[in-house]
Design a protein around this motif. Structure first.
Motif, PDB file in Angstrom:
ATOM      1  N   THR A  42       0.827  -1.208   0.000  1.00 47.44           N
ATOM      2  CA  THR A  42       0.000   0.000   0.000  1.00 47.44           C
ATOM      3  C   THR A  42       0.858   1.253   0.000  1.00 47.44           C
ATOM      4  N   ILE A  43       1.891   1.262   0.853  1.00 46.49           N
ATOM      5  CA  ILE A  43       2.812   2.407   0.907  1.00 46.49           C
ATOM      6  C   ILE A  43       3.498   2.597  -0.437  1.00 46.49           C
ATOM      7  N   ARG A  44       3.938   1.495  -1.038  1.00 45.64           N
ATOM      8  CA  ARG A  44       4.612   1.570  -2.338  1.00 45.64           C
ATOM      9  C   ARG A  44       3.659   2.098  -3.416  1.00 45.64           C
ATOM     10  N   LEU A  45       2.422   1.635  -3.379  1.00 43.95           N
ATOM     11  CA  LEU A  45       1.434   2.089  -4.358  1.00 43.95           C
ATOM     12  C   LEU A  45       1.154   3.577  -4.207  1.00 43.95           C
ATOM     13  N   LEU A  46       1.003   4.047  -2.975  1.00 43.50           N
ATOM     14  CA  LEU A  46       0.752   5.473  -2.746  1.00 43.50           C
ATOM     15  C   LEU A  46       1.941   6.323  -3.184  1.00 43.50           C
ATOM     16  N   GLN A  47       3.144   5.798  -2.959  1.00 45.72           N
ATOM     17  CA  GLN A  47       4.344   6.506  -3.416  1.00 45.72           C
ATOM     18  C   GLN A  47       4.376   6.608  -4.937  1.00 45.72           C
ATOM     19  N   ASP A  48       4.015   5.514  -5.609  1.00 49.40           N
ATOM     20  CA  ASP A  48       3.967   5.519  -7.071  1.00 49.40           C
ATOM     21  C   ASP A  48       2.896   6.489  -7.575  1.00 49.40           C
ATOM     22  N   MET A  49       1.766   6.516  -6.877  1.00 47.27           N
ATOM     23  CA  MET A  49       0.695   7.439  -7.261  1.00 47.27           C
ATOM     24  C   MET A  49       1.146   8.880  -7.104  1.00 47.27           C
ATOM     25  N   ARG A  50       1.868   9.159  -6.025  1.00 49.36           N
ATOM     26  CA  ARG A  50       2.345  10.531  -5.782  1.00 49.36           C
ATOM     27  C   ARG A  50       3.401  10.929  -6.810  1.00 49.36           C
ATOM     28  N   ALA A  51       4.226   9.973  -7.224  1.00 43.51           N
ATOM     29  CA  ALA A  51       5.246  10.256  -8.234  1.00 43.51           C
ATOM     30  C   ALA A  51       4.597  10.574  -9.586  1.00 43.51           C
ATOM     31  N   ALA A  52       3.492   9.892  -9.887  1.00 49.86           N
ATOM     32  CA  ALA A  52       2.800  10.108 -11.160  1.00 49.86           C
ATOM     33  C   ALA A  52       1.879  11.319 -11.119  1.00 49.86           C
ATOM     34  N   ASP A  53       1.426  11.679  -9.928  1.00 51.55           N
ATOM     35  CA  ASP A  53       0.484  12.786  -9.761  1.00 51.55           C
ATOM     36  C   ASP A  53       1.005  13.708  -8.667  1.00 51.55           C
ATOM     37  N   GLY A  54       1.662  14.780  -9.080  1.00 50.49           N
ATOM     38  CA  GLY A  54       2.301  15.681  -8.125  1.00 50.49           C
ATOM     39  C   GLY A  54       1.343  16.375  -7.185  1.00 50.49           C
ATOM     40  N   ASN A  55       0.059  16.494  -7.576  1.00 52.92           N
ATOM     41  CA  ASN A  55      -0.933  17.174  -6.743  1.00 52.92           C
ATOM     42  C   ASN A  55      -1.802  16.208  -5.940  1.00 52.92           C
ATOM     43  N   LEU A  56      -1.414  14.935  -5.942  1.00 52.91           N
ATOM     44  CA  LEU A  56      -2.127  13.972  -5.107  1.00 52.91           C
ATOM     45  C   LEU A  56      -1.882  14.286  -3.635  1.00 52.91           C
ATOM     46  N   VAL A  57      -2.952  14.231  -2.837  1.00 50.89           N
ATOM     47  CA  VAL A  57      -2.833  14.458  -1.403  1.00 50.89           C
ATOM     48  C   VAL A  57      -3.309  13.215  -0.670  1.00 50.89           C
TER      49      VAL A  57
END
Length: 379
Positions: free
Chosen positions: A87-102
């Motif tokens: 889950t942590i890895r997935l959220l990190q990947d999401m944040r890397a792909a989407d800079g405005n993800l909160v």
């Protein structure tokens, strides 16, 4: 040397042959295919039928259903064991792909996760445009930890449901909802919704009052009708005149004075002046009665149906008892599907020529400004 006593009897039929352990092998490519199907909430029986269909011998799978069941069970156990790290890895990947993800995480004193709220850049952009009215519902619980999942949902310029964000909660207390609503507004750059629709949950009501004092709280009409049926019993039966009168109060009456008069008539006619449920409903009439929402923008919504519909769609994407990382992954797939539907309407709006029927200048002006869905309503 051949010793017949030390050998099993020969299998005469193909269906017998597939019962041997030598036919338990599933190649890596098929395993990946099976994993993808299970993650997309395809049942074991349907997976087996699909494999039967793609096998070289039509209608026959190369291995037993028990083998497939064991593989799916093992995949589920392995997925659960490394759930937090994935889950942590997935959220990190999401944040890397989407800079405005909160992503906001609320933990207790022991460091255990209490709540997780996340909003993508598309969620935040949509909220900036369409976040004046929000529906919120937490009926969805299909995950490994049985945590309620709340969806913030609105309506866009095509009259489609649009998702503003999601929150996983460990409990549904006032404190938990206060954290969810406060964090959601902070994520949306401090913009409070003008109107918020929920069910009659007391904890939500208190949290909205404490955290969103300037937001108008409206109860879901569908839940009001459902509760009336449960609380009033025979008085609200199919052929009862009180049922039709109550529905008329909810749907037809537009004037406060008329509402007050007809409510009093309803109570007197059916001798329900001591009914606790109706007494509570009247005390909270400003949260559900139509006359009290005159001039209050609700974007055409009177219920949490859009949130509940989104929850229903989630069930199609997410298998039961799914681990957290799979839940987040499949939730993202739901968001992508909503973006695709929105893109289709954008295309129709740009490419489909509107037929002006009345010849009025305002019609021509509206046809240039409104989306196709809004123009149809305007027309």
């Amino acid at each position: 040397m051949f010793v017949n006593d030390h050998n099993h009897p020969l299998s005469e039929k193909c269906v017998e042959k597939r019962q041997w352990k030598s036919h338990n092998f599933i190649d890596p490519m098929t395993k990946a295919f099976i994993r993808n199907l299970t993650e997309n909430n395809v049942s074991l029986g349907k997976i087996y039928n699909i494999l039967c269909g793609v096998n070289s011998e039509p209608g026959v799978a190369p291995y037993r259903k028990e083998t497939l069941k064991y593989l799916c069970s093992r995949m589920s156990q392995e997925s659960a064991k490394k759930d937090i790290s994935d889950t942590i890895r997935l959220l990190q990947d999401m944040r890397a792909a989407d800079g405005n993800l909160v992503v906001s995480i609320n933990v207790d004193k022991e460091g255990s996760v209490k709540s997780i709220l996340w909003c993508t850049s598309k969620n935040r952009e949509d909220y900036a445009h369409f976040g004046d009215v929000v529906t919120f519902d937490t009926t969805y619980r299909t995950n490994l930890y049985n945590m309620p999942f709340g969806l913030f949902v609105g309506v866009n310029n095509h009259f489609q449901s649009t998702i503003f964000g999601g929150v996983l909660l460990r409990q549904e207390t006032i404190v938990d909802f206060e954290w969810a609503f406060k964090t959601f507004v902070e994520t949306m750059n401090g913009k409070h919704p003008q109107t918020m629709l929920t069910d009659q949950c007391k904890a939500m009501e208190a949290a909205i009052k404490n955290v969103l004092p300037h937001t108008r709280h409206r109860w879901c009409k569908w839940h009001i009708v459902k509760c009336a049926k449960e609380k009033l019993g025979f008085v609200y039966s199919k052929n009862s005149t009180s049922k039709h009168e109550f529905h008329s109060l909810i749907n037809d009456v537009m004037d406060v004075t008329e509402f007050e008069k007809k409510w009093e008539m309803l109570i007197d006619k059916h001798n329900m002046s001591t009914n606790t449920y109706l007494g509570n409903m009247y005390a909270n009439r400003e949260k559900w009665a139509k006359p009290y929402f005159t001039g209050v923008f609700c974007a055409g919504m009177t219920s949490t149906q859009r949130s509940e519909s989104a929850n229903h769609m989630l069930k199609k994407y997410i298998p039961r008892s799914s681990p957290m990382h799979l839940f987040v992954k499949q939730y993202n797939n739901l968001l992508r599907s909503r973006i695709t539907d929105e893109g289709k309407e954008d295309f129709v709006t740009k490419m489909k020529r509107r037929v002006i029927k009345g010849g009025n200048p305002i019609e021509a002006d509206a046809s240039q400004i409104y989306t196709n869905a809004v123009y149809q309503r305007f027309e």
